[in-house]
Every structure is written in C-alpha cells, then in structure tokens.
Design an enzyme around this catalytic site. Structure first.
Site, PDB file in Angstrom:
ATOM      1  NE  ARG A 182      -4.005  -1.954   0.138  1.00  0.00           N
ATOM      2  CZ  ARG A 182      -3.941  -3.042  -0.608  1.00  0.00           C
ATOM      3  NH1 ARG A 182      -2.880  -3.247  -1.404  1.00  0.00           N
ATOM      4  NH2 ARG A 182      -4.906  -3.942  -0.578  1.00  0.00           N
ATOM      5  NE  ARG A 212      -5.313  25.135  -4.574  1.00  0.00           N
ATOM      6  CZ  ARG A 212      -4.657  25.329  -3.441  1.00  0.00           C
ATOM      7  NH1 ARG A 212      -3.332  25.156  -3.411  1.00  0.00           N
ATOM      8  NH2 ARG A 212      -5.291  25.704  -2.349  1.00  0.00           N
ATOM      9  CB  ALA A 217      -7.758  26.068   2.804  1.00  0.00           C
ATOM     10  CD  GLU A 233      -5.389  31.184   1.556  1.00  0.00           C
ATOM     11  OE1 GLU A 233      -6.595  30.974   1.272  1.00  0.00           O
ATOM     12  OE2 GLU A 233      -4.519  30.300   1.500  1.00  0.00           O
ATOM     13  N   GLY A 252      -8.158   6.231   0.676  1.00  0.00           N
ATOM     14  CA  GLY A 252      -7.603   5.089  -0.025  1.00  0.00           C
ATOM     15  C   GLY A 252      -6.154   5.275  -0.425  1.00  0.00           C
ATOM     16  CD  GLU A 289      -5.083  16.631   2.144  1.00  0.00           C
ATOM     17  OE1 GLU A 289      -5.321  17.844   2.146  1.00  0.00           O
ATOM     18  OE2 GLU A 289      -5.002  15.957   1.100  1.00  0.00           O
ATOM     19  CD  GLU A 320      -1.189  32.102  -0.119  1.00  0.00           C
ATOM     20  OE1 GLU A 320      -0.720  33.114   0.451  1.00  0.00           O
ATOM     21  OE2 GLU A 320      -1.461  31.051   0.485  1.00  0.00           O
TER      22      GLU A 320
END
Length: 207
Positions: A39, A66, A78, A99, A118, A122, A147
């Site tokens: 895994r 992103r 975030a 932000e 899976g 996180e 940013e």
C-alpha cells in the site's frame, strides 16, 4: 469476505519519496486472506479550511491557481498544518487573515474530513468563522507564489451552493464546507462544535 477483527499489521515500511510538503511511504500490510500486499501512502501534514460567513449571509471565496489541475479554482481560505503543535483554530485564523485580509470574532468546528483515505492520510478540519472584520492595512500579509495572483470574492451562501450543484465550484473542501454550512444554518448552527473539539484524524506528524 472480511475476517472480523483482522489486524492489518504493517510488516515493512519504507519512505519512497520526500517532498517539500508531502512524502510517499510504501507499506507491506497483512491482509485477511493471509497475503501481504503493498500500500502506497501519501503522507500529508493535514490542513484547515474556513467558511467565512458575514452578517449579510455571504461567504468569502478565493480564486487560486492549482498546478496539478492546471487551472484556478474557487476555494475556501485554507492552508496546511505546518507549525508543529499549533492548534488548528490558530492556523485557520492565520490563513483567513493571510488570504482574505479578514479577522473573525468567532470560530466553530464545522466538519472533519479524510480527503482520500484510499491513498493518503491527509485530513482536514473546516471551521465556520463569523463576526468578520478587516485586518488593518499595515498588518496585512504580503502574498507570494500562487497567492500573489489570488482573487477574493463574497458570494451569497445559497448562490455558492447553487454553483456547487452546477459544477462551477469543484474543490472538495469548498463543496463539503459550503454544503455543511447550509445544513448547519438550518438548525440554527446548533450542530457546530467548539474549536478544541477532539480531532482523532489529525495526522500525528502535524504536531
């Protein structure tokens, strides 16, 4: 058929990659059928997000590029939990300020999430922030990297949810946070938890 009470023991574990934020760990794990299976785990420090709700019923969203998806996304303010031992609510307040140049009088825990169990450990905690006010100009954070190009907008909460359902807001944290806020608003925010509510899913390596 899963054997009741099976212990998924790790028989071997090796670090395959160490990046600036994430790492990839290769574990060999005992399976219920007697096999040993590999895994691969993306090791992540954890994160916080903020649904900042103003007195007019608007939420504060940021528009950030992103790189993995090659596009900017509408998201919640975030950030990662990169200060060892720091309370998640303190990290959330810092990210909101950096932000969006906003402060909040009150933070409550809205929802806790495993982002993709899976493949990664996180976990993130989303807070509801209310009683918003501007950070004084002299105290504002100087943005850098993605940013520096970030947009900020206030959107009526119901309109933000409509954008989720139209497929215009697709960031998972934003989708979950906005839908959870609408649900919490329906019961007068009685479902909210205090900022120090237990968070057993917080990655241990985040402090």
């Amino acid at each position: 058929m899963t054997t009741p009470g099976h212990r998924y023991e790790v028989t071997d574990s090796q670090l395959g990659y160490q990046g600036r934020i994430i790492a990839v760990r290769r574990d060999l794990v005992s399976m219920p059928d007697g096999d040993i299976s590999q895994r691969d785990v993306v090791v992540h420090p954890g994160a916080v997000g903020v649904v900042a709700l103003d007195d007019a019923g608007q939420v504060v969203l940021v528009h950030q590029y992103r790189h993995p998806v090659g596009a900017p996304l509408w998201e919640l303010p975030a950030g990662i939990l990169d200060v060892p031992g720091e309370p998640a609510s303190t990290a959330a307040a810092r990210e909101l300020g950096e932000e969006t140049a906003l402060r909040a009088e009150r933070f409550d825990v809205l929802v806790d999430v495993w982002s993709s169990p899976g493949m990664t450990d996180e976990a993130y905690r989303i807070f509801l922030a209310r009683g918003l006010s501007d950070v004084p100009v002299a105290e504002r954070h100087v943005a850098e990297h993605e940013e520096a190009d970030m947009g900020v907008a206030r959107v009526d909460l119901d309109e933000a949810v409509a954008r989720v359902l139209r497929g215009e807001i697709t960031n998972a944290m934003a989708v979950i946070g906005l839908l959870a806020t609408v649900r919490s608003r329906a019961d007068g925010f009685a479902s909210l938890r205090p900022t120090d509510a237990p968070w057993p899913g917080r990655p241990a390596h985040s402090g």
